[in-house]
Design a protein around this motif. Sequence first.
Motif, short mmCIF file in Angstrom:
data_model
loop_
_atom_site.label_atom_id
_atom_site.label_comp_id
_atom_site.label_asym_id
_atom_site.label_seq_id
_atom_site.Cartn_x
_atom_site.Cartn_y
_atom_site.Cartn_z
N LYS A 1 -11.21 -1.35 -4.48
CA LYS A 1 -10.50 -0.26 -5.13
C LYS A 1 -9.56 -0.76 -6.23
O LYS A 1 -9.36 -0.09 -7.25
CB LYS A 1 -9.71 0.52 -4.09
CG LYS A 1 -8.92 1.70 -4.63
CD LYS A 1 -8.19 2.43 -3.51
CE LYS A 1 -7.39 3.60 -4.04
NZ LYS A 1 -6.66 4.31 -2.96
N LYS B 1 9.87 9.45 1.99
CA LYS B 1 9.65 8.14 1.37
C LYS B 1 10.84 7.21 1.61
O LYS B 1 10.67 6.03 1.92
CB LYS B 1 9.43 8.31 -0.14
CG LYS B 1 8.15 9.01 -0.53
CD LYS B 1 8.12 9.24 -2.03
CE LYS B 1 6.96 10.11 -2.46
NZ LYS B 1 7.02 10.46 -3.90
N ILE C 1 2.13 1.83 -3.48
CA ILE C 1 1.08 2.37 -4.34
C ILE C 1 0.87 3.85 -4.05
O ILE C 1 0.81 4.68 -4.97
CB ILE C 1 -0.24 1.58 -4.14
CG1 ILE C 1 -0.10 0.15 -4.67
CG2 ILE C 1 -1.41 2.29 -4.84
CD1 ILE C 1 -1.27 -0.76 -4.32
N ASP C 2 0.78 4.19 -2.77
CA ASP C 2 0.56 5.59 -2.39
C ASP C 2 1.70 6.49 -2.86
O ASP C 2 1.48 7.66 -3.22
CB ASP C 2 0.42 5.70 -0.87
CG ASP C 2 -0.85 5.05 -0.33
OD1 ASP C 2 -1.78 4.83 -1.13
OD2 ASP C 2 -0.90 4.77 0.88
N ALA C 3 2.92 5.95 -2.86
CA ALA C 3 4.10 6.73 -3.25
C ALA C 3 4.26 6.81 -4.76
O ALA C 3 5.16 7.51 -5.25
CB ALA C 3 5.35 6.11 -2.63
N GLN D 1 0.83 -1.20 0.00
CA GLN D 1 0.00 0.00 0.00
C GLN D 1 0.87 1.26 0.00
O GLN D 1 0.56 2.24 -0.70
CB GLN D 1 -0.92 0.02 1.22
CG GLN D 1 -1.92 1.16 1.22
CD GLN D 1 -2.82 1.14 -0.02
OE1 GLN D 1 -3.48 0.14 -0.30
NE2 GLN D 1 -2.85 2.25 -0.78
N PHE D 2 1.94 1.24 0.75
CA PHE D 2 2.88 2.37 0.77
C PHE D 2 3.45 2.61 -0.63
O PHE D 2 3.54 3.75 -1.10
CB PHE D 2 3.99 2.09 1.77
CG PHE D 2 5.21 2.98 1.63
CD1 PHE D 2 5.10 4.36 1.69
CD2 PHE D 2 6.46 2.41 1.45
CE1 PHE D 2 6.23 5.17 1.56
CE2 PHE D 2 7.59 3.21 1.32
CZ PHE D 2 7.47 4.60 1.37
#
Length: 239
Positions: free
Chosen positions: A218, A63, A31-33, A28-29
């Motif tokens: 999602k 990051k 993807i978010d980044a 998830q990190f």
Amino acid sequence: MNSAVNHGPSTAAGAASDQDGLAQEFVQFAIDAGVLRFGEFKTKAGRMSPYFFNAGLFDDGAKLARLAQFYARALLASGLEFDVIFGPAYKGIPLGAAVAVELARQGVNKPFAYNRKEAKDHGEGGTLVGAPLQGRVLIVDDVISAGTAVRESIALIRAAGATPHAVAIALDRQEKATEGGKDVDWSAVQYVRETLGLQVCAIANLAQLLHHLQSTDKFLPYVNAVSAYRTRYGVDQRT
């Protein structure tokens, strides 16, 4: 490591669950980044992949610091022991340095070294920079695509009189490697483990990535494409 962490009695199932939880958090990190993207991307092997992982996009201090935390958590959870951290040029240099800093912050201070692509002919000279390579060496990189970069690192480490011991990577793609333009029945990570004899610690792998995509509506548009890619190019998990 010289500063082992003891979390008390745990079962193999519990440890696996913790690792899965870490992997889901990392995916998830990523993807978010914007580091893990979905679409159509051509790989080095010439395949059209429905996802692309580019660690070069961990491109600011926040990051990179969080990425280092994931590496450190995975390494500490694995119980892997090593004496020196080595960051191969080029991506491995900032990764290895950041991991060394984070481990030191957590009380596990390890020497760090890296290499130049071209030998320096002045000053200290040579291709190696930083701490002397000695004992068991951990190589830190983003992914293992074909094992070529790992073999180059192994040669450098052995030439310095040290022992190539393990590799830490962010993502294990768990897909077939290629030889002579043809698919083979093992992955680059399996090659490093079984043929080169190094341990491999990955924060996450393709199976865990897919599990994360399946966990929420999602990401449903990407599930079928990633599943089909894994069916076609995935490896039998022997290790």
